[in-house]
Design a protein around this motif. Structure first.
Motif, PDB file in Angstrom:
ATOM      1  N   SER A  16      31.195   7.366  -9.949  1.00 29.41           N
ATOM      2  CA  SER A  16      32.247   8.057  -9.207  1.00 29.41           C
ATOM      3  C   SER A  16      33.152   8.791 -10.198  1.00 29.41           C
ATOM      4  O   SER A  16      33.141   8.509 -11.404  1.00 29.41           O
ATOM      5  CB  SER A  16      33.072   7.053  -8.405  1.00 29.41           C
ATOM      6  N   ASP A  17      33.935   9.712  -9.673  1.00 32.27           N
ATOM      7  CA  ASP A  17      34.885  10.425 -10.529  1.00 32.27           C
ATOM      8  C   ASP A  17      35.864   9.452 -11.184  1.00 32.27           C
ATOM      9  O   ASP A  17      36.227   9.617 -12.347  1.00 32.27           O
ATOM     10  CB  ASP A  17      35.653  11.478  -9.733  1.00 32.27           C
ATOM     11  N   ASP A  18      36.260   8.416 -10.460  1.00 28.79           N
ATOM     12  CA  ASP A  18      37.171   7.412 -11.024  1.00 28.79           C
ATOM     13  C   ASP A  18      36.523   6.670 -12.188  1.00 28.79           C
ATOM     14  O   ASP A  18      37.183   6.385 -13.199  1.00 28.79           O
ATOM     15  CB  ASP A  18      37.612   6.412  -9.958  1.00 28.79           C
ATOM     16  N   GLN A  19      35.249   6.360 -12.061  1.00 26.18           N
ATOM     17  CA  GLN A  19      34.540   5.681 -13.150  1.00 26.18           C
ATOM     18  C   GLN A  19      34.428   6.583 -14.378  1.00 26.18           C
ATOM     19  O   GLN A  19      34.554   6.111 -15.505  1.00 26.18           O
ATOM     20  CB  GLN A  19      33.154   5.236 -12.687  1.00 26.18           C
ATOM     21  N   ILE A  20      34.180   7.865 -14.153  1.00 29.92           N
ATOM     22  CA  ILE A  20      34.113   8.811 -15.259  1.00 29.92           C
ATOM     23  C   ILE A  20      35.468   8.901 -15.946  1.00 29.92           C
ATOM     24  O   ILE A  20      35.563   8.879 -17.177  1.00 29.92           O
ATOM     25  CB  ILE A  20      33.623  10.193 -14.789  1.00 29.92           C
ATOM     26  N   ASP A  21      36.543   8.965 -15.140  1.00 33.52           N
ATOM     27  CA  ASP A  21      37.891   9.002 -15.713  1.00 33.52           C
ATOM     28  C   ASP A  21      38.192   7.738 -16.510  1.00 33.52           C
ATOM     29  O   ASP A  21      38.778   7.804 -17.595  1.00 33.52           O
ATOM     30  CB  ASP A  21      38.940   9.182 -14.617  1.00 33.52           C
ATOM     31  N   ALA A  43      34.646  14.969 -19.582  1.00 33.94           N
ATOM     32  CA  ALA A  43      34.775  14.229 -18.326  1.00 33.94           C
ATOM     33  C   ALA A  43      34.818  15.196 -17.145  1.00 33.94           C
ATOM     34  O   ALA A  43      34.170  14.949 -16.113  1.00 33.94           O
ATOM     35  CB  ALA A  43      36.023  13.357 -18.355  1.00 33.94           C
ATOM     36  N   ASP A  44      35.562  16.278 -17.284  1.00 32.12           N
ATOM     37  CA  ASP A  44      35.609  17.283 -16.215  1.00 32.12           C
ATOM     38  C   ASP A  44      34.232  17.876 -15.969  1.00 32.12           C
ATOM     39  O   ASP A  44      33.817  18.071 -14.824  1.00 32.12           O
ATOM     40  CB  ASP A  44      36.615  18.389 -16.556  1.00 32.12           C
ATOM     41  N   TRP A  45      33.511  18.163 -17.031  1.00 30.86           N
ATOM     42  CA  TRP A  45      32.159  18.707 -16.915  1.00 30.86           C
ATOM     43  C   TRP A  45      31.265  17.702 -16.186  1.00 30.86           C
ATOM     44  O   TRP A  45      30.508  18.073 -15.283  1.00 30.86           O
ATOM     45  CB  TRP A  45      31.590  19.015 -18.303  1.00 30.86           C
ATOM     46  N   ALA A  46      31.367  16.432 -16.570  1.00 29.26           N
ATOM     47  CA  ALA A  46      30.533  15.400 -15.941  1.00 29.26           C
ATOM     48  C   ALA A  46      30.832  15.293 -14.452  1.00 29.26           C
ATOM     49  O   ALA A  46      29.916  15.173 -13.638  1.00 29.26           O
ATOM     50  CB  ALA A  46      30.758  14.053 -16.630  1.00 29.26           C
ATOM     51  N   LYS A  47      32.109  15.365 -14.096  1.00 21.92           N
ATOM     52  CA  LYS A  47      32.475  15.279 -12.683  1.00 21.92           C
ATOM     53  C   LYS A  47      31.978  16.506 -11.918  1.00 21.92           C
ATOM     54  O   LYS A  47      31.504  16.382 -10.787  1.00 21.92           O
ATOM     55  CB  LYS A  47      33.987  15.108 -12.523  1.00 21.92           C
ATOM     56  N   ASP A  48      32.076  17.673 -12.534  1.00 21.62           N
ATOM     57  CA  ASP A  48      31.611  18.901 -11.892  1.00 21.62           C
ATOM     58  C   ASP A  48      30.107  18.900 -11.667  1.00 21.62           C
ATOM     59  O   ASP A  48      29.607  19.477 -10.701  1.00 21.62           O
ATOM     60  CB  ASP A  48      31.992  20.134 -12.714  1.00 21.62           C
TER      61      ASP A  48
END
Length: 52
Positions: A16-21, A43-48
């Motif tokens: 999830s985005d929270d896990q990536i953060d 992290a932004d790239w991974a979420k995108d």
């Protein structure tokens, strides 16, 4: 470098985005402050690209 990016993409898949953060914050805690912007960018790239 491509191999490292591919491994990161594989690890981020299904996170999830929270896990990536959370992972990014952990990484920033363990690396010098001068790398914080790059970690945030990754992290932004991974979420995108997480849905690809």
């Amino acid at each position: 470098m491509d191999d490292m990016l591919n491994k990161a993409k594989e690890k981020a898949a299904g996170m999830s985005d929270d896990q990536i953060d959370d992972a990014a914050e952990t990484l920033k805690d363990k690396t010098p402050d001068k790398f914080d912007a790059q970690v945030d960018q990754a992290a932004d790239w991974a979420k995108d690209h997480n849905d690809d």
